[in-house]
Design an enzyme around this catalytic site. Sequence first.
Site, PDB file in Angstrom:
ATOM      1  N   ARG A 219      39.000  30.555  51.585  1.00 59.40           N
ATOM      2  CA  ARG A 219      38.352  30.245  50.312  1.00 59.40           C
ATOM      3  C   ARG A 219      39.401  29.594  49.411  1.00 59.40           C
ATOM      4  O   ARG A 219      40.567  29.995  49.417  1.00 59.40           O
ATOM      5  CB  ARG A 219      37.842  31.523  49.649  1.00 59.40           C
ATOM      6  CG  ARG A 219      37.162  31.255  48.317  1.00 59.40           C
ATOM      7  CD  ARG A 219      36.769  32.531  47.600  1.00 59.40           C
ATOM      8  NE  ARG A 219      36.187  32.185  46.295  1.00 59.40           N
ATOM      9  CZ  ARG A 219      36.000  33.051  45.323  1.00 59.40           C
ATOM     10  NH1 ARG A 219      36.337  34.313  45.474  1.00 59.40           N
ATOM     11  NH2 ARG A 219      35.475  32.647  44.187  1.00 59.40           N
ATOM     12  N   HIS A 220      38.974  28.592  48.633  1.00 57.47           N
ATOM     13  CA  HIS A 220      39.915  27.950  47.712  1.00 57.47           C
ATOM     14  C   HIS A 220      40.525  28.983  46.767  1.00 57.47           C
ATOM     15  O   HIS A 220      39.939  30.031  46.497  1.00 57.47           O
ATOM     16  CB  HIS A 220      39.226  26.833  46.912  1.00 57.47           C
ATOM     17  CG  HIS A 220      38.140  27.328  46.015  1.00 57.47           C
ATOM     18  ND1 HIS A 220      38.389  27.964  44.818  1.00 57.47           N
ATOM     19  CD2 HIS A 220      36.796  27.284  46.143  1.00 57.47           C
ATOM     20  CE1 HIS A 220      37.244  28.295  44.246  1.00 57.47           C
ATOM     21  NE2 HIS A 220      36.262  27.897  45.032  1.00 57.47           N
ATOM     22  N   GLY A 221      41.696  28.648  46.223  1.00 57.36           N
ATOM     23  CA  GLY A 221      42.368  29.520  45.260  1.00 57.36           C
ATOM     24  C   GLY A 221      41.628  29.574  43.937  1.00 57.36           C
ATOM     25  O   GLY A 221      40.730  28.764  43.658  1.00 57.36           O
ATOM     26  N   GLN A 222      42.026  30.536  43.109  1.00 58.59           N
ATOM     27  CA  GLN A 222      41.390  30.701  41.794  1.00 58.59           C
ATOM     28  C   GLN A 222      41.451  29.382  41.007  1.00 58.59           C
ATOM     29  O   GLN A 222      42.476  28.709  40.976  1.00 58.59           O
ATOM     30  CB  GLN A 222      42.107  31.788  40.996  1.00 58.59           C
ATOM     31  CG  GLN A 222      41.465  32.040  39.634  1.00 58.59           C
ATOM     32  CD  GLN A 222      42.365  32.845  38.713  1.00 58.59           C
ATOM     33  OE1 GLN A 222      43.438  32.406  38.315  1.00 58.59           O
ATOM     34  NE2 GLN A 222      41.913  34.055  38.390  1.00 58.59           N
TER      35      GLN A 222
ATOM     36  N   TRP B 132      37.753  27.598  36.108  1.00 60.16           N
ATOM     37  CA  TRP B 132      36.404  28.118  35.864  1.00 60.16           C
ATOM     38  C   TRP B 132      36.181  29.480  36.497  1.00 60.16           C
ATOM     39  O   TRP B 132      35.438  30.291  35.954  1.00 60.16           O
ATOM     40  CB  TRP B 132      35.349  27.115  36.317  1.00 60.16           C
ATOM     41  CG  TRP B 132      35.168  25.974  35.347  1.00 60.16           C
ATOM     42  CD1 TRP B 132      35.989  25.632  34.310  1.00 60.16           C
ATOM     43  CD2 TRP B 132      34.100  25.045  35.322  1.00 60.16           C
ATOM     44  NE1 TRP B 132      35.492  24.538  33.654  1.00 60.16           N
ATOM     45  CE2 TRP B 132      34.325  24.148  34.257  1.00 60.16           C
ATOM     46  CE3 TRP B 132      32.971  24.857  36.110  1.00 60.16           C
ATOM     47  CZ2 TRP B 132      33.463  23.105  33.944  1.00 60.16           C
ATOM     48  CZ3 TRP B 132      32.114  23.811  35.809  1.00 60.16           C
ATOM     49  CH2 TRP B 132      32.351  22.949  34.733  1.00 60.16           C
ATOM     50  N   ASN B 133      36.794  29.761  37.654  1.00 58.29           N
ATOM     51  CA  ASN B 133      36.707  31.117  38.215  1.00 58.29           C
ATOM     52  C   ASN B 133      37.240  32.115  37.196  1.00 58.29           C
ATOM     53  O   ASN B 133      36.631  33.167  36.942  1.00 58.29           O
ATOM     54  CB  ASN B 133      37.550  31.272  39.481  1.00 58.29           C
ATOM     55  CG  ASN B 133      37.031  30.579  40.707  1.00 58.29           C
ATOM     56  OD1 ASN B 133      37.821  30.206  41.573  1.00 58.29           O
ATOM     57  ND2 ASN B 133      35.736  30.381  40.848  1.00 58.29           N
TER      58      ASN B 133
ATOM     59  N   GLU C 278      29.965  23.908  47.974  1.00 59.17           N
ATOM     60  CA  GLU C 278      29.377  25.138  47.444  1.00 59.17           C
ATOM     61  C   GLU C 278      27.902  24.909  47.126  1.00 59.17           C
ATOM     62  O   GLU C 278      27.452  23.764  46.954  1.00 59.17           O
ATOM     63  CB  GLU C 278      30.156  25.584  46.192  1.00 59.17           C
ATOM     64  CG  GLU C 278      29.742  26.931  45.639  1.00 59.17           C
ATOM     65  CD  GLU C 278      29.932  28.089  46.617  1.00 59.17           C
ATOM     66  OE1 GLU C 278      29.123  28.206  47.567  1.00 59.17           O
ATOM     67  OE2 GLU C 278      30.852  28.894  46.402  1.00 59.17           O
TER      68      GLU C 278
END
Length: 193
Positions: free
Chosen positions: A11-14, A17-18, A85
């Site tokens: 999964r992509h890093g933070q 927007w997260n 996504e």
Amino acid sequence: MRIYPPIWFLRHGQTVWNKAYRLQGQLDSPLTDQGIAEARRQAVVIAPVLKEAPAIWVSPLGRARQTADIALDGASYQTDPRLMEIHAGRWQGMLRTEIMDAQPDWAACAPSALEIYEAAEGGEGIAAFEARILAFLRDLSGPTVIVAHGLLGQVLRAHVLGADVGQAGALSNLQGVVYHLRDGQEYVLEAPE
């Protein structure tokens, strides 16, 4: 249950927007310093796998490509739009609190992120999302590294593990780790501290 080739899912890093609890969907924001550090941790875990020359597929969205560029240490990869996504329609870019405030009946049931995206006005919906993920999985022909997104990863991993898509939202959704899927089992691989 169908058995898939070995998969290493990142999964992509933070992202900015997260961190703000803002729905991204198919919009984008860059990795935070924490997200960059998470991708570097993934690089430590995935390095030995890359020596075996697996197929490498990455979502075309910027946050996944930024993660791949760090975690894969310059290895070449292909992008596939089926790895983007889930689209959140008019809710993309909104804060989670804004969405929850507009849905007061949700306070009692605490919906998962997948349930929120399923309800998104003008969004893609789980059925279409699941169909494109399954189409991608059917095309796999050997060991594969995938760098993509949290909800996509939950649905993809649920299928590989033989679980119902309704259970996908209960799977972990960590950043900075590598999910290794092999023979219907999942292993969470982490860099040593």
